[in-house]
Scaffold this motif. Sequence first.
Motif, PDB file in Angstrom:
ATOM      1  N   HIS A  90       0.851  -1.187   0.000  1.00 11.88           N
ATOM      2  CA  HIS A  90       0.000   0.000   0.000  1.00 11.88           C
ATOM      3  C   HIS A  90       0.890   1.241   0.000  1.00 11.88           C
ATOM      4  O   HIS A  90       1.875   1.297   0.741  1.00 11.88           O
ATOM      5  CB  HIS A  90      -0.896   0.006   1.242  1.00 11.88           C
TER       6      HIS A  90
ATOM      7  N   GLU B 228      -5.400  -2.286   3.801  1.00 14.41           N
ATOM      8  CA  GLU B 228      -4.817  -0.971   4.062  1.00 14.41           C
ATOM      9  C   GLU B 228      -4.729  -0.665   5.553  1.00 14.41           C
ATOM     10  O   GLU B 228      -3.723  -0.120   6.021  1.00 14.41           O
ATOM     11  CB  GLU B 228      -5.616   0.115   3.347  1.00 14.41           C
TER      12      GLU B 228
ATOM     13  N   GLY C 239      -3.493   3.839  -2.296  1.00 17.42           N
ATOM     14  CA  GLY C 239      -3.882   2.623  -3.007  1.00 17.42           C
ATOM     15  C   GLY C 239      -2.742   1.637  -3.166  1.00 17.42           C
ATOM     16  O   GLY C 239      -1.584   1.931  -2.896  1.00 17.42           O
ATOM     17  N   THR C 240      -3.115   0.451  -3.625  1.00 12.09           N
ATOM     18  CA  THR C 240      -2.124  -0.571  -3.942  1.00 12.09           C
ATOM     19  C   THR C 240      -1.590  -0.305  -5.344  1.00 12.09           C
ATOM     20  O   THR C 240      -2.135   0.529  -6.077  1.00 12.09           O
ATOM     21  CB  THR C 240      -2.754  -1.979  -3.915  1.00 12.09           C
TER      22      THR C 240
ATOM     23  N   GLU D 156      -1.911  -2.187  -7.903  1.00 14.45           N
ATOM     24  CA  GLU D 156      -2.982  -2.529  -8.850  1.00 14.45           C
ATOM     25  C   GLU D 156      -4.031  -1.417  -8.922  1.00 14.45           C
ATOM     26  O   GLU D 156      -4.491  -1.053 -10.011  1.00 14.45           O
ATOM     27  CB  GLU D 156      -3.643  -3.852  -8.453  1.00 14.45           C
ATOM     28  N   GLU D 157      -4.405  -0.884  -7.770  1.00 12.35           N
ATOM     29  CA  GLU D 157      -5.401   0.192  -7.746  1.00 12.35           C
ATOM     30  C   GLU D 157      -4.877   1.447  -8.440  1.00 12.35           C
ATOM     31  O   GLU D 157      -5.597   2.101  -9.188  1.00 12.35           O
ATOM     32  CB  GLU D 157      -5.793   0.525  -6.300  1.00 12.35           C
ATOM     33  N   ARG D 158      -3.634   1.777  -8.181  1.00 15.32           N
ATOM     34  CA  ARG D 158      -3.043   2.967  -8.788  1.00 15.32           C
ATOM     35  C   ARG D 158      -2.941   2.812 -10.301  1.00 15.32           C
ATOM     36  O   ARG D 158      -3.251   3.731 -11.047  1.00 15.32           O
ATOM     37  CB  ARG D 158      -1.679   3.245  -8.161  1.00 15.32           C
TER      38      ARG D 158
ATOM     39  N   GLY E  69      -6.184   3.124 -12.020  1.00 12.64           N
ATOM     40  CA  GLY E  69      -6.593   4.520 -12.091  1.00 12.64           C
ATOM     41  C   GLY E  69      -5.830   5.310 -13.146  1.00 12.64           C
ATOM     42  O   GLY E  69      -5.978   6.519 -13.247  1.00 12.64           O
TER      43      GLY E  69
END
Length: 110
Positions: free
Chosen positions: A14, A46, A71-72, A74-76, A79
């Motif tokens: 994270h 998180e 974010g992680t 993957e999340e970043r 996005g």
Amino acid sequence: MTTEAKPRRPQQVHTLLVEVGRKPGDGLPKNATGAALLCYASGVEEAEAVRETVAILQQADLSVLEVTGQGTREEREAGGEKIDPEELELMERALAENSVVVAVITPFFD
């Protein structure tokens, strides 16, 4: 009665932005009023990564004021964020060592 072990959720890295204030012995520059720290912390979720990061920074005599999750990986990336190779290396290190990596310290001055 047989109990099956729950499947373990994998550790993720994270990205956390941590704001710290002043505290004696914190190691920040003399005239700084605080600092922002960019950290990479491993955790299943998180909240776990935040708890571990706060605990480690408090052990380092830093006064944690606020933590914001970015974010992680993957999340970043989902996005639309492009993560550079140096940052990926630090994330991999945090994951491999199951640790918190402080990547950047930006002191605040009035």
